[in-house]
Every structure is written in structure tokens, then in C-alpha cells.
Design a protein around this motif. Structure first.
Motif, mmCIF file in Angstrom:
data_model
loop_
_atom_site.group_PDB
_atom_site.id
_atom_site.type_symbol
_atom_site.label_atom_id
_atom_site.label_comp_id
_atom_site.label_asym_id
_atom_site.label_seq_id
_atom_site.Cartn_x
_atom_site.Cartn_y
_atom_site.Cartn_z
ATOM 1 N N ILE A 23 0.835 -1.201 0.000
ATOM 2 C CA ILE A 23 0.000 0.000 0.000
ATOM 3 C C ILE A 23 0.871 1.252 0.000
ATOM 4 O O ILE A 23 0.612 2.212 -0.744
ATOM 5 N N ALA A 24 1.913 1.248 0.834
ATOM 6 C CA ALA A 24 2.813 2.403 0.892
ATOM 7 C C ALA A 24 3.486 2.638 -0.456
ATOM 8 O O ALA A 24 3.626 3.783 -0.907
ATOM 9 N N TRP A 25 3.885 1.561 -1.114
ATOM 10 C CA TRP A 25 4.543 1.663 -2.422
ATOM 11 C C TRP A 25 3.603 2.244 -3.463
ATOM 12 O O TRP A 25 3.989 3.131 -4.240
ATOM 13 N N ARG A 26 2.348 1.782 -3.475
ATOM 14 C CA ARG A 26 1.377 2.305 -4.437
ATOM 15 C C ARG A 26 1.093 3.779 -4.179
ATOM 16 O O ARG A 26 1.054 4.591 -5.107
ATOM 17 N N LEU A 27 0.884 4.133 -2.922
ATOM 18 C CA LEU A 27 0.589 5.525 -2.583
ATOM 19 C C LEU A 27 1.783 6.429 -2.884
ATOM 20 O O LEU A 27 1.620 7.534 -3.418
ATOM 21 N N ARG A 58 -19.212 11.197 -6.626
ATOM 22 C CA ARG A 58 -18.971 10.084 -7.545
ATOM 23 C C ARG A 58 -19.422 8.741 -6.957
ATOM 24 O O ARG A 58 -19.314 7.709 -7.617
ATOM 25 N N SER A 59 -19.911 8.767 -5.727
ATOM 26 C CA SER A 59 -20.429 7.533 -5.129
ATOM 27 C C SER A 59 -21.807 7.186 -5.669
ATOM 28 O O SER A 59 -22.283 6.058 -5.496
ATOM 29 N N VAL A 60 -22.449 8.152 -6.300
ATOM 30 C CA VAL A 60 -23.765 7.938 -6.908
ATOM 31 C C VAL A 60 -23.669 8.329 -8.376
ATOM 32 O O VAL A 60 -23.207 9.429 -8.688
ATOM 33 N N PRO A 61 -24.073 7.458 -9.290
ATOM 34 C CA PRO A 61 -23.960 7.786 -10.715
ATOM 35 C C PRO A 61 -24.886 8.929 -11.101
ATOM 36 O O PRO A 61 -25.895 9.188 -10.438
ATOM 37 N N ALA A 62 -24.542 9.601 -12.170
ATOM 38 C CA ALA A 62 -25.381 10.680 -12.682
ATOM 39 C C ALA A 62 -26.756 10.134 -13.052
ATOM 40 O O ALA A 62 -26.889 8.988 -13.496
ATOM 41 N N HIS A 197 -8.353 -0.609 -5.318
ATOM 42 C CA HIS A 197 -9.305 0.508 -5.299
ATOM 43 C C HIS A 197 -9.860 0.738 -3.895
ATOM 44 O O HIS A 197 -10.377 1.815 -3.605
ATOM 45 N N SER A 198 -9.718 -0.262 -3.022
ATOM 46 C CA SER A 198 -10.232 -0.111 -1.658
ATOM 47 C C SER A 198 -9.534 1.018 -0.905
ATOM 48 O O SER A 198 -10.115 1.610 0.011
ATOM 49 N N PHE A 199 -8.299 1.326 -1.257
ATOM 50 C CA PHE A 199 -7.607 2.445 -0.614
ATOM 51 C C PHE A 199 -7.227 3.550 -1.607
ATOM 52 O O PHE A 199 -6.856 4.644 -1.196
ATOM 53 N N LEU A 200 -7.337 3.284 -2.908
ATOM 54 C CA LEU A 200 -6.987 4.295 -3.902
ATOM 55 C C LEU A 200 -8.185 5.115 -4.367
ATOM 56 O O LEU A 200 -8.009 6.187 -4.952
ATOM 57 N N VAL A 201 -9.386 4.620 -4.109
ATOM 58 C CA VAL A 201 -10.570 5.277 -4.659
ATOM 59 C C VAL A 201 -10.699 6.714 -4.170
ATOM 60 O O VAL A 201 -11.014 7.624 -4.951
ATOM 61 N N PHE A 202 -10.426 6.948 -2.894
ATOM 62 C CA PHE A 202 -10.593 8.300 -2.362
ATOM 63 C C PHE A 202 -9.503 9.234 -2.880
ATOM 64 O O PHE A 202 -9.754 10.413 -3.148
ATOM 65 N N GLY A 206 -10.447 12.349 -5.184
ATOM 66 C CA GLY A 206 -10.056 13.651 -4.656
ATOM 67 C C GLY A 206 -9.154 14.408 -5.612
ATOM 68 O O GLY A 206 -9.302 15.625 -5.800
ATOM 69 N N THR A 207 -8.222 13.693 -6.237
ATOM 70 C CA THR A 207 -7.322 14.330 -7.198
ATOM 71 C C THR A 207 -8.096 14.865 -8.396
ATOM 72 O O THR A 207 -7.862 15.985 -8.869
ATOM 73 N N THR A 208 -9.036 14.065 -8.887
ATOM 74 C CA THR A 208 -9.866 14.503 -10.012
ATOM 75 C C THR A 208 -10.695 15.723 -9.636
ATOM 76 O O THR A 208 -10.791 16.690 -10.400
ATOM 77 N N GLY A 209 -11.287 15.691 -8.446
ATOM 78 C CA GLY A 209 -12.095 16.820 -7.995
ATOM 79 C C GLY A 209 -11.285 18.087 -7.836
ATOM 80 O O GLY A 209 -11.736 19.186 -8.200
ATOM 81 N N ALA A 210 -10.071 17.960 -7.301
ATOM 82 C CA ALA A 210 -9.204 19.132 -7.135
ATOM 83 C C ALA A 210 -8.812 19.714 -8.488
ATOM 84 O O ALA A 210 -8.772 20.940 -8.672
ATOM 85 N N LEU A 211 -8.529 18.835 -9.451
ATOM 86 C CA LEU A 211 -8.154 19.293 -10.790
ATOM 87 C C LEU A 211 -9.319 20.013 -11.466
ATOM 88 O O LEU A 211 -9.142 21.086 -12.067
ATOM 89 N N PHE A 212 -10.502 19.441 -11.354
ATOM 90 C CA PHE A 212 -11.680 20.072 -11.952
ATOM 91 C C PHE A 212 -11.971 21.422 -11.292
ATOM 92 O O PHE A 212 -12.319 22.395 -11.967
ATOM 93 N N ALA A 213 -11.845 21.455 -9.964
ATOM 94 C CA ALA A 213 -12.118 22.703 -9.248
ATOM 95 C C ALA A 213 -11.128 23.788 -9.657
ATOM 96 O O ALA A 213 -11.493 24.961 -9.799
#
Length: 219
Positions: A23-27, A58-62, A197-202, A206-213
Motif C-alpha cells: 500500500i505504501a509503495w502504491r501511494l 462520484r459515489s452515486v452515478p449521474a 481501489h479499496s484504498f486508492l478510490v478516495f 479527490g485528485t480529479t475533484g481538485a483538478l476540476f475545481a
């Protein structure tokens, strides 16, 4: 050293070490990934709100896609919530967490855990059937999808076998050892397959949301 002692001893220790370092390596690889500098002028500077909002939105689809993905989303949530209940609310599991964390929390009745485990198993089978029968899902699925499914369902099955003392001729200690070993294999596989994805999903949301914002886009 018999199989159960091996599962509870060296196998558990090494699987946890691989889990933590994996997990540390992936993060580390994601956080410190070299990116091109964004030279565009930011539309707004407060990107944290966009990151947090996207994690939840993103937890609920459009709504436009709801009719197409309703089945997968509902069954998927049943599986994830059920698995979390089995893992974190079953007394033997809580005692294992206590041996590592030093504290425990209230457990649910075993009858509730049994019911939830059965529902979780059924949801996993339903998701597999969906993947096998849906032409698009079947086409984009690869070894990781099916192997991750197998690695996840085996601990559930063997856990049910150990709890109900259903060994099909095997001693209880053997069934319990197989269950623990299957969990340890899940620990080893989790950081490196799609189960990550259990630890990467957030982080990814979050990265996508920050980029869009930053670009002033809706999140």
C-alpha cells in the motif's frame, strides 16, 4: 509446526508486511508521480472543497446513467457493505484486530453476521453473472477482474465453512487454517491488483475533484 500454527504465525506476519509495504509503495508512486506543470491560470484556488465533494458525488452515478447502472450499483453496494460488516463486526475478527490495535468494539450477533455473509456471497455471485453475461463487461474484463473476485470470495466461503464446522471430511483446524491462509493471500494480492481501489478510490476521486475545481469545472 502444523498448518494452523503456520497460518497464525509466519504467514500472517509476512502477509501483513507485504500488505503495508504494498500500500505504501502504491501511494508513494502516485503521490510523487512526476507531472507536467499546469501553466493555465487557476479559475479558483480553493480546490480542497472540490476534492471532498467529488469523493462523495462520484459515489452515486449521474441521473442520466442510473437506468443503465442501477443493478450493478445496488448489488455492488450490497456486496461492499456486507463485506465490511462481516470483516469488522464479527467477534473473532474484532478480537484479531484487538491483538494488533489494542482495543475492540461491540460485535453484532452471530445470526446477523451469518445472514449478512450469505447475502454478501449471493451478491458476489450476482456480480460475476452480470460480468459474464453483459457483452461490454465481458469484453473489457481481464484476468485481474476474475482473480480478484476469486481471492475475495474464498475467504468468505472458507469462513462460513469454519463457522458452521462444515469441513467436508477435513478437521476444523484444517478448515480454519485454510480460511486464515486465504485471507493472507488476499492481503498479499490487495495492493497490486484491482482490489487496490479499496484504498486508492478516495485519492483518485479527490485528485480529479481538485483538478476540476482548479479549472472551474463542475465536480
Amino acid at each position: 509446526m502444523d498448518l494452523l500454527e503456520f497460518a497464525r504465525g509466519p504467514a500472517m506476519q509476512w502477509s501483513l508486511i507485504i500488505l503495508v509495504f504494498g500500500i505504501a509503495w502504491r501511494l508513494f508512486g502516485i503521490i510523487f508521480l512526476k507531472r507536467k506543470k499546469d501553466l493555465a491560470e487557476p479559475r479558483q484556488t480553493g480546490v480542497l472543497g472540490g476534492a471532498v465533494k467529488t469523493i462523495f458525488s462520484r459515489s452515486v452515478p449521474a441521473r442520466a446513467f442510473w437506468s443503465r447502472v442501477m443493478y450493478s450499483n445496488i448489488v455492488g453496494y450490497v456486496f461492499h457493505i456486507g463485506l465490511a460488516i462481516v470483516v469488522f463486526a464479527f467477534l473473532p475478527h474484532i478480537l484479531w484486530f484487538e491483538s494488533i490495535l489494542g482495543f475492540q468494539w461491540p460485535a453484532l450477533p452471530t445470526s446477523v453476521i451469518t445472514l449478512v455473509a450469505v447475502i454478501t456471497l449471493a451478491s458476489m455471485v450476482a456480480l460475476l453473472v452480470k460480468r459474464l453475461t453483459h457483452p461490454v463487461l465481458r469484453r473489457i474484463s481481464n484476468f485481474d477482474d476474475y482473480f480478484s473476485w476469486l481471492v475475495t470470495i474464498v475467504p468468505l466461503l472458507t469462513g462460513m465453512m469454519a463457522f458452521t464446522h462444515t469441513g467436508f471430511g477435513m478437521r476444523y483446524e484444517t478448515v480454519l487454517a485454510i480460511h486464515i491462509l486465504s485471507v493472507e493471500f488476499l492481503f498479499i494480492w490487495l495492493p497490486f491488483g484491482k482490489l487496490g481501489h479499496s484504498f486508492l478510490v478516495f485519492l483518485s476521486r479527490g485528485t480529479t475533484g481538485a483538478l476540476f475545481a482548479r479549472r472551474g469545472a463542475r465536480t
